[in-house]
Design an enzyme around this catalytic site. Structure first.
Site, PDB file in Angstrom:
ATOM      1  N   PHE A 150       7.146   0.380   0.910  1.00  0.00           N
ATOM      2  CA  PHE A 150       6.806   1.646   0.875  1.00  0.00           C
ATOM      3  C   PHE A 150       8.010   2.519   1.055  1.00  0.00           C
ATOM      4  O   PHE A 150       8.794   2.082   1.802  1.00  0.00           O
ATOM      5  CB  PHE A 150       5.742   1.946   2.038  1.00  0.00           C
ATOM      6  CG  PHE A 150       4.917   3.191   1.831  1.00  0.00           C
ATOM      7  CD1 PHE A 150       3.976   3.426   0.715  1.00  0.00           C
ATOM      8  CD2 PHE A 150       5.530   4.258   2.693  1.00  0.00           C
ATOM      9  CE1 PHE A 150       3.354   4.745   0.774  1.00  0.00           C
ATOM     10  CE2 PHE A 150       4.849   5.264   2.684  1.00  0.00           C
ATOM     11  CZ  PHE A 150       3.931   5.787   1.532  1.00  0.00           C
ATOM     12  N   ASP A 227       4.998  -3.583   8.735  1.00  0.00           N
ATOM     13  CA  ASP A 227       4.226  -2.523   8.398  1.00  0.00           C
ATOM     14  C   ASP A 227       3.016  -2.960   8.107  1.00  0.00           C
ATOM     15  O   ASP A 227       2.571  -3.498   7.109  1.00  0.00           O
ATOM     16  CB  ASP A 227       4.868  -1.592   7.113  1.00  0.00           C
ATOM     17  CG  ASP A 227       4.116  -0.151   7.167  1.00  0.00           C
ATOM     18  OD1 ASP A 227       3.032  -0.186   7.223  1.00  0.00           O
ATOM     19  OD2 ASP A 227       4.907   0.332   6.227  1.00  0.00           O
ATOM     20  N   TYR A 252      -5.114   6.224   9.647  1.00  0.00           N
ATOM     21  CA  TYR A 252      -5.932   7.240   8.959  1.00  0.00           C
ATOM     22  C   TYR A 252      -6.594   6.665   7.530  1.00  0.00           C
ATOM     23  O   TYR A 252      -7.324   7.317   6.753  1.00  0.00           O
ATOM     24  CB  TYR A 252      -5.360   8.558   8.301  1.00  0.00           C
ATOM     25  CG  TYR A 252      -3.725   8.413   7.985  1.00  0.00           C
ATOM     26  CD1 TYR A 252      -3.471   7.904   6.525  1.00  0.00           C
ATOM     27  CD2 TYR A 252      -2.733   8.759   8.974  1.00  0.00           C
ATOM     28  CE1 TYR A 252      -2.216   7.610   6.399  1.00  0.00           C
ATOM     29  CE2 TYR A 252      -1.552   8.533   8.440  1.00  0.00           C
ATOM     30  CZ  TYR A 252      -1.241   8.085   7.191  1.00  0.00           C
ATOM     31  OH  TYR A 252       0.292   7.820   6.991  1.00  0.00           O
ATOM     32  N   LYS A 253      -6.180   5.286   7.444  1.00  0.00           N
ATOM     33  CA  LYS A 253      -6.590   4.637   6.152  1.00  0.00           C
ATOM     34  C   LYS A 253      -8.063   3.971   6.429  1.00  0.00           C
ATOM     35  O   LYS A 253      -8.855   4.589   6.787  1.00  0.00           O
ATOM     36  CB  LYS A 253      -5.513   3.777   5.618  1.00  0.00           C
ATOM     37  CG  LYS A 253      -4.185   4.372   5.196  1.00  0.00           C
ATOM     38  CD  LYS A 253      -3.302   3.542   5.057  1.00  0.00           C
ATOM     39  CE  LYS A 253      -1.810   3.968   4.705  1.00  0.00           C
ATOM     40  NZ  LYS A 253      -1.755   4.769   3.512  1.00  0.00           N
ATOM     41  N   ARG A 401      -5.326   3.015  -8.185  1.00  0.00           N
ATOM     42  CA  ARG A 401      -5.596   2.098  -7.243  1.00  0.00           C
ATOM     43  C   ARG A 401      -7.082   2.338  -6.809  1.00  0.00           C
ATOM     44  O   ARG A 401      -7.457   3.543  -6.570  1.00  0.00           O
ATOM     45  CB  ARG A 401      -4.691   2.435  -5.959  1.00  0.00           C
ATOM     46  CG  ARG A 401      -3.535   1.996  -6.006  1.00  0.00           C
ATOM     47  CD  ARG A 401      -2.778   2.029  -4.552  1.00  0.00           C
ATOM     48  NE  ARG A 401      -3.094   3.277  -3.732  1.00  0.00           N
ATOM     49  CZ  ARG A 401      -2.278   3.369  -2.562  1.00  0.00           C
ATOM     50  NH1 ARG A 401      -1.382   2.858  -2.053  1.00  0.00           N
ATOM     51  NH2 ARG A 401      -2.703   4.607  -2.079  1.00  0.00           N
TER      52      ARG A 401
HETATM   53  C1  LIG Z   1       2.704   1.138   3.813  1.00  0.00           C
HETATM   54  C2  LIG Z   1       2.885   2.524   4.274  1.00  0.00           C
HETATM   55  N1  LIG Z   1       3.933   2.840   5.156  1.00  0.00           N
HETATM   56  C3  LIG Z   1       4.130   3.819   5.808  1.00  0.00           C
HETATM   57  C4  LIG Z   1       3.498   4.942   5.623  1.00  0.00           C
HETATM   58  C5  LIG Z   1       3.682   6.250   6.339  1.00  0.00           C
HETATM   59  O1  LIG Z   1       3.153   6.781   7.291  1.00  0.00           O
HETATM   60  P1  LIG Z   1       3.281   8.131   7.940  1.00  0.00           P
HETATM   61  O2  LIG Z   1       3.169   9.272   6.759  1.00  0.00           O
HETATM   62  O3  LIG Z   1       2.278   7.982   8.755  1.00  0.00           O
HETATM   63  O4  LIG Z   1       4.523   8.202   8.461  1.00  0.00           O
HETATM   64  C6  LIG Z   1       2.287   4.839   4.665  1.00  0.00           C
HETATM   65  C7  LIG Z   1       1.634   6.196   4.308  1.00  0.00           C
HETATM   66  O5  LIG Z   1       0.891   5.936   3.385  1.00  0.00           O
HETATM   67  C8  LIG Z   1       2.401   3.690   3.947  1.00  0.00           C
HETATM   68  O6  LIG Z   1       1.368   3.472   3.232  1.00  0.00           O
END
Ligand SMILES: Cc1ncc(COP(=O)(O)O)c(C=O)c1O
Length: 428
Positions: A150, A227, A252-253, A401
């Site tokens: 990500f 992660d 939040y997912k 997705r």
């Molecule tokens: C795999 C992954 N890592 C990290 C994040 C980033 O999270 P945040 O915006 O809460 O820092 C996201 C956000 O969608 C994500 O999907």
């Protein structure tokens, strides 16, 4: 058009749908799957979809709002913030990061108490954990990270490399799969301090082999930071059993904590005393209210905290977590596999002939909770689907997705989305 939209309130299409010839067969399958779904009733534990949404397939990005959240928030605002004012800090608010962390650890992470805290964003927690890991491996100067991780993970690794004068070792992964144990093995050596990896790839839903990658990192003397943003609340993880060092992820997912709800960090208990994270704030110190002259870290995982907890957001998260606790992560995974398999089957039956490619693993054991489909024109297809009330999301350059949240997505809802998707794809 003979196919009915789920509710007369919901958005009516302004044209006749081009329907797949074998629709009745798949409708029957969806009907039976919903009838036999042990989690089917959970859908009613969430606020209804807004009238202009036919199918919500973005629970892997922002989960739906559970019933009870609005009341709990109102009550908190009125009775606790309003009624207790500053006294609330001593009556439980300050304990929320660790208390919610323990609940999350048990419900979704396969972790015992005292190893998880909730607070800040995933980005900030990943940064703190990665920096702490690097400091814990003095003499080693490499972070191993893959090209399809990500963006925030890749960017913060770049930032740390610049800040600490260390190197990034990029593993080039197949975007339709993800980081494999073989690739990790081939890139490890005595200079690697940290392996930073996603458990479920945000693009393809590739489910990494956490056990093998963790063991490989350890054999090479490195720490591993997972992660878990796309697996927490969807794919069970066993952090303690697999001896994972560090992990962080969003709430939040699939955890339905609401927009911007705070993230979580896991630090294996044996590592806690030796790790030092870089943001030395008063609320990660041993005695915040002593207001002492210098920073002394709190003992245990609380040392990962820095500033004031996000109390208001944690109220919503606490309610939402109750749903997962009751439903059980194993049942959630079982339905997740059934939903993603149904989406793959429908895509094979209706979309593959239209030039649509499956960009997620076919093997459910290697797949997380979403399914990605690709075609060159999918950015505009996604816009059209949104205009018909079908809400998946889009990931550059050409992937739609389908995020399937087991507590809220029904098979009929997924089928409905795929009928409209098929119509849109056929029309082009
Ligand atoms: C795999 C992954 N890592 C990290 C994040 C980033 O999270 P945040 O915006 O809460 O820092 C996201 C956000 O969608 C994500 O999907």
């Amino acid at each position: 058009m003979t196919h009915e939209l789920p509710s007369s309130e919901q958005r009516a299409l302004t044209h006749e749908l081009v329907l797949p010839a074998d629709l009745a067969y798949w409708e029957e399958k969806a009907r039976r799957a919903d009838e036999q779904d042990p989690l089917g009733a959970w859908r009613d534990q969430f606020e209804p979809l807004p009238p202009d949404v036919v199918a919500y397939l973005d629970g892997n990005s922002l989960g739906r709002i559970p019933k009870g959240v609005t009341e709990a928030m109102e009550q908190f605002l009125r009775d606790q913030w309003g009624g207790r004012l500053i006294r609330g800090w001593g009556e439980g608010w300050m304990d929320l990061p660790a208390a919610l962390g323990d609940r999350l650890a048990k419900a979704a992470l396969g972790a015992g108490p005292g190893q998880v805290v909730v607070g800040e964003s995933t980005t900030v927690l990943l940064y703190k954990l990665a920096r702490a890991a690097l400091e814990a491996r003095p003499g080693r100067r490499t972070i191993l990270v893959d090209t399809d991780n990500f963006p925030t993970d890749r960017y913060l690794a770049e930032g740390i490399a610049a800040e600490r004068g260390c190197r990034l070792r990029w593993v080039t992964t197949d975007p339709e799969a993800g980081l494999t144990a073989e690739q990790v093995a081939a890139n490890l050596d005595g200079d690697v301090a940290l392996v930073l990896a996603s458990h479920v790839s945000y693009r393809s839903a590739w489910l990494a082999d956490m056990q093998a990658v963790t063991a490989l990192a350890h054999d090479a003397g490195a720490l591993v930071l997972w992660d878990l943003s796309h697996s927490v609340g969807s794919v069970p993880v066993q952090l303690d059993d697999l001896e994972v060092d560090l992990a962080a992820g969003c709430t939040y997912k699939y955890l339905n904590g609401g927009p911007g709800s705070p993230a979580f960090a896991y630090v294996r208990s044996e590592l806690q005393e030796g790790l030092r994270q870089p943001i030395w704030g008063w609320l990660g110190s041993a005695e915040p209210f002593a207001m002492g002259p210098g920073y002394v870290p709190a003992s245990g995982v609380k040392s990962m905290l820095s500033g004031t907890p996000h109390v208001v957001s944690m109220i919503a998260l606490g309610v939402a977590l109750g749903h997962l606790e009751q439903a059980g992560i194993e049942a959630v995974r079982e339905k997740s596999v059934a939903l993603t398999s149904f989406a793959v089957d429908l895509s094979d039956a209706w979309l593959a002939g239209e030039g649509v490619q499956l960009a997620s693993p076919r093997d459910p054991d290697r797949r997380g909770g979403h399914v990605t489909l690709r075609r060159a024109d999918f950015e505009s297809v996604k816009d059209r689907l949104w205009s018909w009330g079908v809400i998946p999301d889009f990931r550059f350059p050409d992937g739609i997705r389908l995020g399937l949240a087991p507590l809220t997505t029904s098979f009929a809802e997924l089928l409905q989305a795929m009928v409209i998707f098929y119509d849109e794809v056929r029309r082009r």
